[in-house]
Design a protein around this motif. Sequence first.
Motif, PDB file in Angstrom:
ATOM      1  N   THR A 149       0.493  -1.057   0.050  1.00 31.69           N
ATOM      2  CA  THR A 149       0.337   0.216  -0.092  1.00 31.69           C
ATOM      3  C   THR A 149       0.349   1.375  -0.118  1.00 31.69           C
ATOM      4  O   THR A 149       2.084   1.511   1.176  1.00 31.69           O
ATOM      5  CB  THR A 149      -0.652  -0.018   0.736  1.00 31.69           C
ATOM      6  OG1 THR A 149      -1.825  -1.104   1.279  1.00 31.69           O
ATOM      7  CG2 THR A 149      -2.234   0.987   1.328  1.00 31.69           C
ATOM      8  N   VAL A 150       1.003   2.798  -1.045  1.00 31.92           N
ATOM      9  CA  VAL A 150       1.314   3.088  -1.268  1.00 31.92           C
ATOM     10  C   VAL A 150       0.589   4.828  -0.003  1.00 31.92           C
ATOM     11  O   VAL A 150      -0.446   4.428  -1.276  1.00 31.92           O
ATOM     12  CB  VAL A 150       1.772   3.844  -3.121  1.00 31.92           C
ATOM     13  CG1 VAL A 150       1.924   5.558  -2.997  1.00 31.92           C
ATOM     14  CG2 VAL A 150       2.371   3.235  -3.190  1.00 31.92           C
ATOM     15  N   THR A 151       0.994   4.770   0.846  1.00 27.92           N
ATOM     16  CA  THR A 151       0.018   6.069   1.266  1.00 27.92           C
ATOM     17  C   THR A 151       1.302   7.064   1.299  1.00 27.92           C
ATOM     18  O   THR A 151       2.114   7.328   1.030  1.00 27.92           O
ATOM     19  CB  THR A 151       0.151   5.397   2.532  1.00 27.92           C
ATOM     20  OG1 THR A 151       2.022   5.358   3.443  1.00 27.92           O
ATOM     21  CG2 THR A 151      -0.178   4.207   2.917  1.00 27.92           C
ATOM     22  N   ALA A 152       0.360   8.816   1.239  1.00 29.65           N
ATOM     23  CA  ALA A 152       0.924   9.604   1.207  1.00 29.65           C
ATOM     24  C   ALA A 152      -0.074  10.552   1.759  1.00 29.65           C
ATOM     25  O   ALA A 152      -1.321   9.657   1.160  1.00 29.65           O
ATOM     26  CB  ALA A 152       1.472   9.473  -0.127  1.00 29.65           C
ATOM     27  N   ILE A 153       0.038  11.591   1.878  1.00 33.15           N
ATOM     28  CA  ILE A 153      -0.990  12.621   2.042  1.00 33.15           C
ATOM     29  C   ILE A 153      -1.141  12.740   0.135  1.00 33.15           C
ATOM     30  O   ILE A 153      -1.168  12.867  -0.636  1.00 33.15           O
ATOM     31  CB  ILE A 153      -0.358  14.180   2.639  1.00 33.15           C
ATOM     32  CG1 ILE A 153      -1.558  15.244   1.953  1.00 33.15           C
ATOM     33  CG2 ILE A 153       0.815  14.839   1.423  1.00 33.15           C
ATOM     34  CD1 ILE A 153      -0.873  16.649   3.148  1.00 33.15           C
ATOM     35  N   GLY A 154      -3.252  13.110  -0.122  1.00 33.53           N
ATOM     36  CA  GLY A 154      -3.307  13.876  -1.216  1.00 33.53           C
ATOM     37  C   GLY A 154      -2.660  14.692  -2.180  1.00 33.53           C
ATOM     38  O   GLY A 154      -1.901  15.936  -1.795  1.00 33.53           O
ATOM     39  N   GLY A 155      -2.578  14.485  -3.168  1.00 39.38           N
ATOM     40  CA  GLY A 155      -1.249  15.066  -4.340  1.00 39.38           C
ATOM     41  C   GLY A 155       0.339  15.160  -4.081  1.00 39.38           C
ATOM     42  O   GLY A 155       0.718  15.263  -4.745  1.00 39.38           O
ATOM     43  N   MET A 156       0.762  13.992  -3.635  1.00 43.81           N
ATOM     44  CA  MET A 156       2.480  13.891  -3.371  1.00 43.81           C
ATOM     45  C   MET A 156       2.265  12.904  -4.808  1.00 43.81           C
ATOM     46  O   MET A 156       3.278  12.644  -4.627  1.00 43.81           O
ATOM     47  CB  MET A 156       2.563  12.698  -2.457  1.00 43.81           C
ATOM     48  CG  MET A 156       4.028  12.564  -1.651  1.00 43.81           C
ATOM     49  SD  MET A 156       4.616  14.119  -0.991  1.00 43.81           S
ATOM     50  CE  MET A 156       3.740  14.383  -0.144  1.00 43.81           C
ATOM     51  N   GLY A 157       1.233  11.747  -5.788  1.00 43.15           N
ATOM     52  CA  GLY A 157       1.783  11.465  -6.927  1.00 43.15           C
ATOM     53  C   GLY A 157       1.768   9.904  -6.046  1.00 43.15           C
ATOM     54  O   GLY A 157       2.599   9.453  -6.945  1.00 43.15           O
TER      55      GLY A 157
END
Length: 846
Positions: A149-157
Amino acid sequence: MTSFGPFQLFAERRLLTRDGEPVQLGGRALDILIHLAARPGEIVGKQALMEAVWPARVVEENNLTVHISALRRLLADEADGRSVIQTVPGRGYIFLSDGAKTTPSASGPLPPSQPFTQPAMARLTSSFVGRVQERAALIVQLSEHALVTVTAIGGMGKTRLARQVALELAPAYPDGVHIAELASVENPVLAIEQIAALFPLGSADRPTTERLVVLLRNRRLLLVLDNCEHLIEPVSRLVAEVLAHCPGVSILATSREALRVAGECVFRLRPLQVPGRTEGLSAAEAIRYDAVALFVERTLATVPGFVFDDAAAVAIAGICTQLDGIALAIEMAVPRLRILTLEQVGLRLHESLRVLSAPDRTAVPRHRTLRAMMDWSYALLSAGEQALLRRLSVFAAAADFEAVLAVAEDAASAEPELLDQLAGLVDKSLVVADTAARPARYRLLETVRHYARDRLAESGETGLRGRHARHYADKFEAAAAAWPTTSSPDWLAIVAADIDELRAALTWSFAAGNAPDLGLRLAGASMPLWWELPNLPLREGRGWFDRAIPHIGPETPPLVAARVWLGHSWRDVRFGDTENFPSAERAVALFRAAGDLTGLGAALWRAGSAILTSETHAEAHLYLAEAERVLRQVPPGKWLTLCLVKLGDLRMRYGEDAAALAAYEEAMALARRTRHWYGLMNGGSNMAELLFHLGRRADALAQLRSLRDELPIALRTPLTATLAAQLVIADQPGDAADAIAEVVDIAPAIGFTASLAWAIEALALLRARDGDAAVAARLAGYAGTILPSPATRAGARRAVFAELNATLARLLPADGLDSLKLQGAGWTEATAVSASWSALAACEAA
């Protein structure tokens, strides 16, 4: 795969490795390398290369040159410096590598399965830029884990990275790559149906999950689940079933938080790399950073005639840094260049949540503006998480949990709840946790901070900045009390990370109508910090004490006022600075009344050193002698170190050389015990002047050189000025000029006006010896305004002063000498620095 030297180029995977490790390379540079490597030994014209790499676009040749230069440096042979990419003048470029060889890629045998129709992989609407290491790492993780699962805040790509990796891995999955776009699914009940719709499940005689598991049981495929954060529960249940019964299925998910399924590997996607500095940054250096490469790539496609040169590189690096390297924010910023310059875009980014929007009309609603993106994330939080996010916006940078607790805790959110809420914000990628720090620290990206501050203002919550200022006043007061006897590196490790919070608290406290009482506490407690930070921001410290003084009133607690007056009196490394004596004298009275022995000893030292002049040395002796008596009554530390140095200076002036040497030696021993750089620098420098006076000039030079090498460059400036004087007297003009140049370069930036004056006086003697009397006289005039008392000079500095004045008197008539000195006395510091550089150039020429 093409191999050359230590490099391996996987064209089909768009990956370059060096000895098996991924190499950071921009998207366009990689395109160029792939195109040239596919034609080894063949000359490829510049125009043909640009058309291949930038199809259907008008591109300046400078952009190709930048990428070629970067590739050459990267691929240069370590043995002879030759690059595999060579220029053929007037014709183009050629890929040359004697040992290059190409081998077919293989993904290994795959178990047979009954194929079904594979979906066509949708092309990305624009080129994928950077993320070389992330792509390689994600490919490795997918080979080792069934669920990533790739996690990050929105807009990170996250979406673009997942799709790019899926595209690269497609040949490895005989049953295809299947992408479920979940962003538009609002009803959790429909999440499973949206995923199931990718496959031919047949009649609905059994539950959807069961039919999907049966279909996928013997398949080898990659299932991409994009944007899961608002559908965590149903998606997690489905994923758990698939993983339990379908061993040939790999799942790549993107989400703002983990799915929390057994066996899940969480891949936290960080912001695109941005340069750590912008000053002096070249285009070739900047393009190596993914954020800059993305900005340039999109700008070349958007703005006709755009030229990426060094000036543009500095501006773009600044923009990317302000945008935290968030890919979506960068994509949104570029279209503004149709109507604004780079500089104008950078100036408006403080309103980024409002001014940045997506140029793509097909973007999902929450990706059309940064504000909408943040609104989406905020709506998915619990009420407690929303409140904590708002309150975290009070912090200027990163904070430890004790600070978070002090600011955010209330009746509804006690410590256990706050820990859970903070963990939730970290999991949802809204808070960045630095667990390598001790203690761990938590921060918001700037974009998130601006959004959270807006939400805080809308909420009507008050009192948080007061809590923030009060917490840091308590923390810095405790630190200031421990400073005298604590090892400086250990002390700095505790407090240095909070410098931005200190600044924010001071700024808020002294703002109209806020809390000047807290500002006074913060300012008084900050004094040791300005003297311990590696960049020595003494000017900033002076500014805060100047701002604090008018707020002292009858209601101010005596100890708080005493600390502020003491800090106000210790403004730089000058001694004999009589203008600062009144502040020190007030501190003495206040500390004496409060019964604070450590503070009293420090204030007495400062008062005595401020009047250590030929006219007032007797009074100075009284203050310094009492300071020693008082400081002998408390645990020995840094204040006693500084007091002993000044007593050594006074005893040297009285001709009590043995007593002076004993004072210096004790001071140096104390300074080493507490690893106090200022004690080492001040004591070591002045002790060397005594050794010079005693005729032990070789010992003096050896001590100064040893300490210069031991101390960081920004913390050795006064000592280097003393070294310069001794080198001038030792008739070593080259080494002396080097030492003077270091002081002239460093001292103005950190506010060491006295050190600058010492160095300029030594430089004046060098010029006088070369017969440049007019320049020497002006330099001497400037130094005399900063150091008016001849008695402040000892050892080599006194010898420099005496020889300089004797030489100038011999070279110039009295009235001419006075006139030239007056000219120098009228210089600003900037004029003196400029004149010093010219004089140093003349020394080198001579």
